[in-house]
Design a protein around this motif. Structure first.
Motif, mmCIF file in Angstrom:
data_model
loop_
_atom_site.group_PDB
_atom_site.id
_atom_site.type_symbol
_atom_site.label_atom_id
_atom_site.label_comp_id
_atom_site.label_asym_id
_atom_site.label_seq_id
_atom_site.Cartn_x
_atom_site.Cartn_y
_atom_site.Cartn_z
ATOM 1 N N LEU A 289 0.834 -1.211 0.000
ATOM 2 C CA LEU A 289 0.000 0.000 0.000
ATOM 3 C C LEU A 289 0.865 1.256 0.000
ATOM 4 O O LEU A 289 0.565 2.229 -0.706
ATOM 5 N N LEU A 290 1.951 1.249 0.779
ATOM 6 C CA LEU A 290 2.848 2.399 0.801
ATOM 7 C C LEU A 290 3.472 2.623 -0.573
ATOM 8 O O LEU A 290 3.534 3.761 -1.059
ATOM 9 N N GLU A 291 3.913 1.550 -1.206
ATOM 10 C CA GLU A 291 4.513 1.664 -2.545
ATOM 11 C C GLU A 291 3.523 2.262 -3.533
ATOM 12 O O GLU A 291 3.866 3.154 -4.312
ATOM 13 N N ARG A 292 2.269 1.786 -3.478
ATOM 14 C CA ARG A 292 1.254 2.247 -4.413
ATOM 15 C C ARG A 292 0.725 3.639 -4.070
ATOM 16 O O ARG A 292 -0.082 4.191 -4.803
ATOM 17 N N THR A 293 1.183 4.197 -2.940
ATOM 18 C CA THR A 293 0.781 5.546 -2.555
ATOM 19 C C THR A 293 1.885 6.564 -2.786
ATOM 20 O O THR A 293 1.644 7.650 -3.306
ATOM 21 N N ALA A 294 3.104 6.216 -2.411
ATOM 22 C CA ALA A 294 4.198 7.202 -2.399
ATOM 23 C C ALA A 294 5.201 7.052 -3.523
ATOM 24 O O ALA A 294 5.899 8.017 -3.857
ATOM 25 N N ASP A 295 5.290 5.864 -4.112
ATOM 26 C CA ASP A 295 6.388 5.595 -5.049
ATOM 27 C C ASP A 295 6.011 5.971 -6.482
ATOM 28 O O ASP A 295 5.970 5.127 -7.384
ATOM 29 N N TRP B 272 -6.310 7.452 -14.110
ATOM 30 C CA TRP B 272 -7.101 6.217 -14.003
ATOM 31 C C TRP B 272 -6.207 5.014 -13.722
ATOM 32 O O TRP B 272 -6.595 4.099 -12.966
ATOM 33 N N GLU B 273 -5.021 4.983 -14.296
ATOM 34 C CA GLU B 273 -4.083 3.887 -14.019
ATOM 35 C C GLU B 273 -3.698 3.860 -12.540
ATOM 36 O O GLU B 273 -3.610 2.792 -11.922
ATOM 37 N N ILE B 274 -3.466 5.044 -11.973
ATOM 38 C CA ILE B 274 -3.081 5.138 -10.562
ATOM 39 C C ILE B 274 -4.245 4.711 -9.667
ATOM 40 O O ILE B 274 -4.051 4.020 -8.658
#
Length: 233
Positions: A122-128, A200-202
């Motif tokens: 979840l952190l990767e998909r939020t901040a990276d 939309w991808e994000i």
């Protein structure tokens, strides 16, 4: 031909709200209740995520928008102030969950918490991400609606005790401001087709991680975890 960015922002938030409700219905079962020691892992996960996901991504965005000494674009000052307010809120939320963890006899120190695979996913998909609009989409435009609906379901389905409900309610009341900040950024920056497609991808990427995170939190119910990252591999 890109959509008008104001209309696009409304559509993204509406779709994220819809997906958030769907997530809450699939993950949180009214027959599940979490009490006592079983609450601690869930609350520690919220304590950790409110700090790491709530503070690090806005700090990254502020840094990206900062041009150097005294070089903040005045046109984006409202965004910078909004991000500052959000960081304050998220620290407050982390402390709320930390205090509840301590009341239940758990370790309230966020530094001592060992994040799960799903937490880190979840952190990767939020901040990276590399661009401010990508990070804000992941956090404010997808993550906050998902979290708001999760909090709502946990409270309305009586999954936790009244004291824990009160803590969750106090954390939930700030989410609307964070969502509105994301909506403002989409309206300002998502003006071309490539950016709108990327948004939309994000959103898709963030909801995949949100399912994994909240599914893992319900593992204390000893039911199959259909939403774990590993289940999709």
């Amino acid at each position: 031909m890109p959509m008008d960015s104001e209309e696009f922002a409304k559509e993204v938030i509406a779709e994220s709200n819809r997906r958030g409700k769907e997530l809450a219905e699939k993950v949180f079962d009214a027959d599940d209740t979490i009490t006592g020691d079983d609450l601690i892992p869930m609350l520690k996960g919220f304590m950790w995520s409110e700090f790491y996901l709530g503070v690090i991504p806005p700090m990254r965005v502020m840094s990206m928008l900062y041009e150097g000494a005294y070089e903040i674009d005045v046109a984006n000052m409202d965004i910078m102030l909004g991000l500052g307010d959000q960081i304050r809120d998220e620290v407050k939320h982390s402390k709320l969950f930390s205090r509840r963890v301590e009341e239940l006899g758990g370790d309230p120190n966020v530094i001592h918490y060992e994040p799960t695979e799903e937490d880190l996913f979840l952190l990767e998909r939020t901040a990276d991400w590399d661009e401010p609009i990508e990070i804000v989409t992941a956090l404010n435009c997808a993550g906050e609606p998902a979290l708001a609906e999760a909090f709502k379901a946990i409270m309305e389905k009586n999954i936790v005790d009244p004291r824990t409900k009160d803590v969750i309610h106090k954390a939930k009341i700030d989410e609307g401001n964070h969502i509105n900040l994301g909506k403002k950024m989409l309206a300002r920056f998502a003006t071309d087709q490539a950016t709108q497609d990327r948004v939309w991808e994000i959103v898709d990427a963030k909801f995949e991680a949100a399912y994994a995170f909240h599914g893992k939190q319900m593992d204390s119910m000893s039911r199959p975890d259909d939403f774990s990252q590993a289940a999709g591999d």
